[in-house]
Design a protein around this motif. Structure first.
Motif, PDB file in Angstrom:
ATOM      1  N   GLY A 167       0.814  -1.326   0.091  1.00  0.00           N
ATOM      2  CA  GLY A 167       0.021   0.060   0.006  1.00  0.00           C
ATOM      3  C   GLY A 167       0.893   1.214   0.187  1.00  0.00           C
ATOM      4  O   GLY A 167       0.316   2.354   0.343  1.00  0.00           O
ATOM      5  N   LYS A 168       2.167   1.162  -0.201  1.00  0.00           N
ATOM      6  CA  LYS A 168       2.904   2.429   0.036  1.00  0.00           C
ATOM      7  C   LYS A 168       3.331   3.088  -1.434  1.00  0.00           C
ATOM      8  O   LYS A 168       3.671   3.979  -1.603  1.00  0.00           O
ATOM      9  CB  LYS A 168       4.158   1.968   0.624  1.00  0.00           C
ATOM     10  N   HIS A 169       3.057   2.161  -2.571  1.00  0.00           N
ATOM     11  CA  HIS A 169       3.173   2.860  -3.700  1.00  0.00           C
ATOM     12  C   HIS A 169       2.126   2.434  -4.884  1.00  0.00           C
ATOM     13  O   HIS A 169       1.459   1.398  -4.523  1.00  0.00           O
ATOM     14  CB  HIS A 169       4.625   2.202  -4.469  1.00  0.00           C
ATOM     15  N   TYR A 170       1.957   3.318  -5.833  1.00  0.00           N
ATOM     16  CA  TYR A 170       1.423   2.782  -7.249  1.00  0.00           C
ATOM     17  C   TYR A 170       2.360   2.267  -8.237  1.00  0.00           C
ATOM     18  O   TYR A 170       3.385   3.004  -8.494  1.00  0.00           O
ATOM     19  CB  TYR A 170       0.318   3.591  -7.675  1.00  0.00           C
ATOM     20  N   ILE A 171       2.138   1.338  -8.977  1.00  0.00           N
ATOM     21  CA  ILE A 171       2.914   1.146 -10.246  1.00  0.00           C
ATOM     22  C   ILE A 171       2.063   1.459 -11.385  1.00  0.00           C
ATOM     23  O   ILE A 171       1.078   0.880 -11.765  1.00  0.00           O
ATOM     24  CB  ILE A 171       3.245  -0.439 -10.365  1.00  0.00           C
ATOM     25  N   LEU A 172       2.917   2.544 -12.144  1.00  0.00           N
ATOM     26  CA  LEU A 172       2.055   3.124 -13.483  1.00  0.00           C
ATOM     27  C   LEU A 172       2.454   2.585 -14.763  1.00  0.00           C
ATOM     28  O   LEU A 172       3.703   2.417 -14.945  1.00  0.00           O
ATOM     29  CB  LEU A 172       2.207   4.829 -13.379  1.00  0.00           C
ATOM     30  N   ASN A 173       1.462   2.327 -15.479  1.00  0.00           N
ATOM     31  CA  ASN A 173       1.974   1.888 -17.051  1.00  0.00           C
ATOM     32  C   ASN A 173       0.848   2.463 -17.951  1.00  0.00           C
ATOM     33  O   ASN A 173      -0.351   2.634 -17.710  1.00  0.00           O
ATOM     34  CB  ASN A 173       1.941   0.227 -17.136  1.00  0.00           C
ATOM     35  N   GLY A 174       1.510   2.865 -19.124  1.00  0.00           N
ATOM     36  CA  GLY A 174       0.541   3.212 -19.935  1.00  0.00           C
ATOM     37  C   GLY A 174       1.367   4.311 -20.982  1.00  0.00           C
ATOM     38  O   GLY A 174       2.436   4.554 -20.611  1.00  0.00           O
ATOM     39  N   SER A 175       0.684   5.156 -21.491  1.00  0.00           N
ATOM     40  CA  SER A 175       0.957   6.349 -22.359  1.00  0.00           C
ATOM     41  C   SER A 175       0.373   7.431 -22.636  1.00  0.00           C
ATOM     42  O   SER A 175      -0.938   7.066 -22.576  1.00  0.00           O
ATOM     43  CB  SER A 175       1.578   5.795 -23.721  1.00  0.00           C
ATOM     44  N   LYS A 176       0.689   8.714 -22.986  1.00  0.00           N
ATOM     45  CA  LYS A 176      -0.298   9.719 -23.063  1.00  0.00           C
ATOM     46  C   LYS A 176       0.357  10.417 -24.490  1.00  0.00           C
ATOM     47  O   LYS A 176       1.630  10.345 -24.848  1.00  0.00           O
ATOM     48  CB  LYS A 176       0.094  10.693 -21.993  1.00  0.00           C
ATOM     49  N   ILE A 177      -0.507  11.052 -25.259  1.00  0.00           N
ATOM     50  CA  ILE A 177      -0.032  11.704 -26.241  1.00  0.00           C
ATOM     51  C   ILE A 177      -0.364  13.190 -26.341  1.00  0.00           C
ATOM     52  O   ILE A 177      -1.284  13.668 -25.645  1.00  0.00           O
ATOM     53  CB  ILE A 177      -1.120  10.980 -27.757  1.00  0.00           C
ATOM     54  N   TRP A 178       0.344  13.794 -27.271  1.00  0.00           N
ATOM     55  CA  TRP A 178       0.062  15.527 -27.553  1.00  0.00           C
ATOM     56  C   TRP A 178       0.294  16.276 -26.092  1.00  0.00           C
ATOM     57  O   TRP A 178      -0.309  17.250 -25.941  1.00  0.00           O
ATOM     58  CB  TRP A 178      -1.285  15.600 -28.049  1.00  0.00           C
ATOM     59  N   ILE A 179       1.348  15.759 -25.600  1.00  0.00           N
ATOM     60  CA  ILE A 179       1.419  16.421 -24.098  1.00  0.00           C
ATOM     61  C   ILE A 179       2.251  17.663 -24.281  1.00  0.00           C
ATOM     62  O   ILE A 179       3.395  17.592 -24.636  1.00  0.00           O
ATOM     63  CB  ILE A 179       2.202  15.426 -23.114  1.00  0.00           C
ATOM     64  N   SER A 180       1.809  18.927 -24.024  1.00  0.00           N
ATOM     65  CA  SER A 180       2.710  20.033 -24.212  1.00  0.00           C
ATOM     66  C   SER A 180       3.944  20.062 -23.073  1.00  0.00           C
ATOM     67  O   SER A 180       3.491  19.904 -22.207  1.00  0.00           O
ATOM     68  CB  SER A 180       1.832  21.176 -24.016  1.00  0.00           C
ATOM     69  N   ASN A 181       4.988  20.308 -23.520  1.00  0.00           N
ATOM     70  CA  ASN A 181       6.382  20.086 -22.623  1.00  0.00           C
ATOM     71  C   ASN A 181       6.441  18.884 -22.303  1.00  0.00           C
ATOM     72  O   ASN A 181       7.332  18.489 -21.414  1.00  0.00           O
ATOM     73  CB  ASN A 181       6.090  20.988 -21.473  1.00  0.00           C
ATOM     74  N   GLY A 182       5.867  17.906 -22.977  1.00  0.00           N
ATOM     75  CA  GLY A 182       5.999  16.198 -22.536  1.00  0.00           C
ATOM     76  C   GLY A 182       7.505  16.163 -22.738  1.00  0.00           C
ATOM     77  O   GLY A 182       7.882  14.784 -21.995  1.00  0.00           O
ATOM     78  N   ASN A 183       8.283  16.457 -23.413  1.00  0.00           N
ATOM     79  CA  ASN A 183       9.656  15.779 -23.723  1.00  0.00           C
ATOM     80  C   ASN A 183      10.731  16.758 -22.604  1.00  0.00           C
ATOM     81  O   ASN A 183      11.683  16.381 -22.553  1.00  0.00           O
ATOM     82  CB  ASN A 183      10.278  15.786 -24.903  1.00  0.00           C
ATOM     83  N   ILE A 184      10.241  17.862 -22.056  1.00  0.00           N
ATOM     84  CA  ILE A 184      11.087  18.539 -21.179  1.00  0.00           C
ATOM     85  C   ILE A 184      10.520  18.793 -19.931  1.00  0.00           C
ATOM     86  O   ILE A 184      11.308  19.015 -18.800  1.00  0.00           O
ATOM     87  CB  ILE A 184      11.478  20.163 -21.757  1.00  0.00           C
ATOM     88  N   ALA A 185       9.381  18.259 -19.470  1.00  0.00           N
ATOM     89  CA  ALA A 185       9.022  18.359 -18.060  1.00  0.00           C
ATOM     90  C   ALA A 185       9.516  17.217 -17.203  1.00  0.00           C
ATOM     91  O   ALA A 185       9.672  16.245 -17.336  1.00  0.00           O
ATOM     92  CB  ALA A 185       7.365  17.941 -18.021  1.00  0.00           C
ATOM     93  N   GLU A 186       9.968  17.666 -16.100  1.00  0.00           N
ATOM     94  CA  GLU A 186      10.345  16.882 -14.930  1.00  0.00           C
ATOM     95  C   GLU A 186       9.446  16.385 -13.933  1.00  0.00           C
ATOM     96  O   GLU A 186       9.495  15.432 -13.013  1.00  0.00           O
ATOM     97  CB  GLU A 186      11.379  17.557 -14.239  1.00  0.00           C
ATOM     98  N   ILE A 187       8.346  17.075 -13.937  1.00  0.00           N
ATOM     99  CA  ILE A 187       7.044  16.909 -12.999  1.00  0.00           C
ATOM    100  C   ILE A 187       5.985  16.977 -13.928  1.00  0.00           C
ATOM    101  O   ILE A 187       5.712  18.038 -14.676  1.00  0.00           O
ATOM    102  CB  ILE A 187       7.149  18.009 -12.002  1.00  0.00           C
ATOM    103  N   MET A 188       5.069  15.798 -13.534  1.00  0.00           N
ATOM    104  CA  MET A 188       3.933  16.001 -14.497  1.00  0.00           C
ATOM    105  C   MET A 188       2.592  15.556 -13.507  1.00  0.00           C
ATOM    106  O   MET A 188       2.572  14.848 -12.435  1.00  0.00           O
ATOM    107  CB  MET A 188       4.032  14.860 -15.580  1.00  0.00           C
ATOM    108  N   THR A 189       1.467  16.123 -13.868  1.00  0.00           N
ATOM    109  CA  THR A 189       0.348  15.819 -13.380  1.00  0.00           C
ATOM    110  C   THR A 189      -0.326  14.756 -14.270  1.00  0.00           C
ATOM    111  O   THR A 189      -0.586  14.832 -15.421  1.00  0.00           O
ATOM    112  CB  THR A 189      -0.649  16.702 -13.255  1.00  0.00           C
ATOM    113  N   VAL A 190      -0.595  13.521 -13.849  1.00  0.00           N
ATOM    114  CA  VAL A 190      -0.828  12.245 -14.455  1.00  0.00           C
ATOM    115  C   VAL A 190      -2.112  11.566 -14.034  1.00  0.00           C
ATOM    116  O   VAL A 190      -2.301  11.442 -13.034  1.00  0.00           O
ATOM    117  CB  VAL A 190       0.331  11.383 -14.793  1.00  0.00           C
TER     118      VAL A 190
END
Length: 629
Positions: free
Chosen positions: A215-238
């Motif tokens: 219960g201490k973590h979530y394991i995230l899998n998947g993908s998102k498209i057309w994300i502005s700043n997607g390749n430079i962002a270090e922090i994301m709201t997902v």
């Protein structure tokens, strides 16, 4: 008089009983115990939204009259001080053409923006930001809109949606940890919602996060498209699907949860920048998540509340789009007016021709209405309003379509010169096209406005339905509603804006009041006729939304012009003229759209369009015989 009142009341009671039996919620299960609606209403928070109440045929003036004015002297002084360095940045440092050529911001430009504090405008001072409110932020957006919409997306994707969720829903620990980074430490943020199979339908996302056994973590899998700043962002709201247990029933369901994800968690990668029509200096990319380990404390808001988080983030930022595009329209109008004042054709300067005069006038009208909306909404938000979501959606639709219209007309006035890159308008047109698509397509937002408003109106009919279950306890409510409808049916009573308007605008007030009264009737008629199936009547809903947009634009314009008259501003005569002209034109459109919602001829027309559309789909395109075959 008593006889008329009694007859009206009796007739209205019959009407109300009939409407209630057939209203949207007629099939809902009713409680078996006696219901005191008055007691229920006392426990509910009153919805102060102007638009929501208009759907009920009621006037709630507090958010629009008088025109909001929230900035104190210190706040006005601060924004005045900030305008000059921001304008100097765009004049001396930023190069929109170069930004587009290299499809990113040069390092010098980025550094200058960080030094200005442009990436943390609304972050509190104590956390490294500028601490501006929404209205001050809107003024900064205007400056961006005049100069470079692509750069505006870099800034907006970062703070208007990228880390906005942390500002709105973050815990104290989350704010302390992340806001200083995104405000002043050159750490970019992004908002990751859209997926290949999930565009406007945000509830259908497939990205998935599974809670670890401890219960201490979530394991995230998947993908998102057309994300502005997607390749430079270090922090994301997902946003991802998670399994959530209903605390009441114990049933397990998939619900969307919002997370703060760091690229440094590992497993976060991104694709190359997309090649786009416009806003090219803002890098848009696909983002991939492979076994990303997210600490449980990085859940944003509550588990299962991701959809609520996403919608609140988007709603909260939409006014900024209107402020930005009001600035863009200012620039387009300036370029068009300069050209029209100097271009000579057929022996006259072209501003003397009626066709050009109409273009310039309509451009000015759209800019005035957009700007009026932006600052009405921002100042309501700064006053603590929680009920601005309909208005914010309307402002996004109206601003994006108005800006496209104004830019297009500016190019038309400049003629061949406007089509050339050197005129500086073709880039704005390419950049503007995305604004009708992202952060909620205008098509979806029209349905959102119509259906959200109808739902609120339907809840009022449901309230009446419950009241009739125990009429003795709710006689006041029943009598009040019956009388209101009866008098309205014979043209007595209804909405009246004139007590809130300057004397010179009273004729306009009558026009818009008539539209509001007709709007309330149209909503009730649609509810009675279609019930819950109204959701499938998209042709009708679009007409209703278009009428709502024109009416709201008219009301904020009337309010702003009344303010100008009250303060005797130097621009008062022109603002009164803008208001009168806009309201006459918009009232005509609104009444026409409302007429369409109840017209059998238009029902037939829409049925024909449905058939044509089906034929196009069945034949993979055009299905006609060429004239020369």
């Amino acid at each position: 008089m008593l006889r008329i009142s009694a007859i009206a009341t009796r007739n209205a009671r019959n009407i109300v009983n009939g409407e209630v039996r057939r209203c949207l919620s007629a099939t809902a299960a009713q409680p078996k115990h006696k219901v005191d609606v008055k007691q229920e209403r006392a426990t509910e928070r009153q919805n102060m939204s102007f638009m929501a109440n208009m759907f009920r045929g009621e006037l709630e003036p507090s958010q629009v009259f008088p025109y909001p004015d929230v900035l104190n002297a210190d706040q006005k002084e601060m924004i005045t001080m900030l305008v000059d360095p921001f304008e100097r940045f765009f004049r001396d440092i930023n190069d929109p053409v170069k930004n587009e050529e290299i499809s990113k911001l040069p390092t010098e430009t980025e550094n200058s923006l960080w030094e200005l504090g442009a990436f943390g405008i609304q972050v509190p001072n104590e956390l490294g930001g500028m601490g501006l409110n929404n209205t001050q932020y809107g003024r900064m957006c205007e400056i961006v809109g005049v100069n470079d919409l692509g750069l505006g997306i870099v800034i907006g994707a970062h703070q208007s949606i990228g880390f906005k969720g942390i500002l709105l829903f973050g815990t104290d620990a989350q704010k302390q940890k992340y806001l200083p980074k995104v405000a002043s430490e050159k750490v970019y943020a992004a908002f990751a919602l859209t997926e290949p199979s999930s565009g406007s339908d945000a509830g259908s996302i497939r990205c998935r996060a599974v809670k670890s056994p401890d219960g201490k973590h979530y394991i995230l899998n998947g993908s998102k498209i057309w994300i502005s700043n997607g390749n430079i962002a270090e922090i994301m709201t997902v946003f991802a699907q998670t399994e959530v247990t209903d605390p009441k029933t114990g049933e397990k369901k998939d619900k969307v949860t919002a997370f703060i994800v760091e690229r440094g968690f590992g497993g976060v990668t991104s694709g190359p920048p997309e090649k786009k029509m416009g806003i090219r200096c803002s890098q848009t990319a696909e983002v991939y998540f492979e076994d990303v380990k997210i600490p449980i404390e990085n859940v944003l808001g509550k588990e299962g509340d991701g959809f609520k988080v996403a919608m609140n983030i988007l709603n909260n930022g939409r006014f900024g789009m209107a402020a930005t595009l009001s600035g863009t329209m200012r620039l387009c109008i300036q370029k068009a007016s300069e050209h029209a004042a100097n271009r000579v054709q057929f022996g006259k300067k072209i501003h003397n021709f009626g066709a050009i005069q109409e273009k310039l006038a309509r451009m000015a009208l759209h800019q005035y209405a957009t700007e009026s909306m932006a600052y009405t909404i921002s100042q309501n938000m700064d006053s603590g309003s929680q009920d601005y979501h309909l208005e914010a959606a309307i402002s996004k639709v109206f601003a994006s379509e108005s800006a496209w219209f104004v830019c297009d007309e500016a190019i038309q006035i400049l003629g061949g010169m406007g089509y050339m890159q050197s005129a500086g308008l073709e880039k704005f047109m390419r950049d503007l096209r995305i604004f009708r698509i992202f952060e909620g397509t205008n098509d979806i937002l029209r349905l959102f406005v119509a259906l959200t408003g109808i739902q609120y109106a339907g809840s009022h009919l449901k309230e009446l339905q419950r009241a009739f279950k125990n009429p003795a306890a709710n006689l006041g409510l029943i009598f009040k509603e019956s009388s209101r409808r009866a008098f309205r049916s014979v043209g007595i009573g209804g909405v009246d804006l004139n007590p809130y308007l300057h004397n010179d605008l009273r004729e306009c007030g009558k026009q818009v009041s008539e539209c509001m009264n007709e709007f309330g009737k149209a909503v009730e008629q649609l509810l009675v006729k279609h019930g819950k199936n109204i959701v499938d009547q998209q042709f009708m809903l679009n007409n209703l939304a278009n009428a709502a947009i024109d009416i709201y634009a008219s009301v904020v314009v009337l309010s702003r012009a009344s303010r100008a008259a009250k303060l005797n501003l130097p621009t008062v005569e022109n603002e009164l003229l803008l208001a009168k002209t806009w309201c006459t034109d918009a009232s005509y459109r609104a009444l026409l759209n409302l007429k369409k919602t109840g017209s059998n001829d238009h029902v037939d027309l829409y049925n024909q369009m449905t058939k044509i559309s089906n034929t196009v789909i069945e034949n993979d395109g055009v299905f006609t015989t060429r004239p020369i075959d």
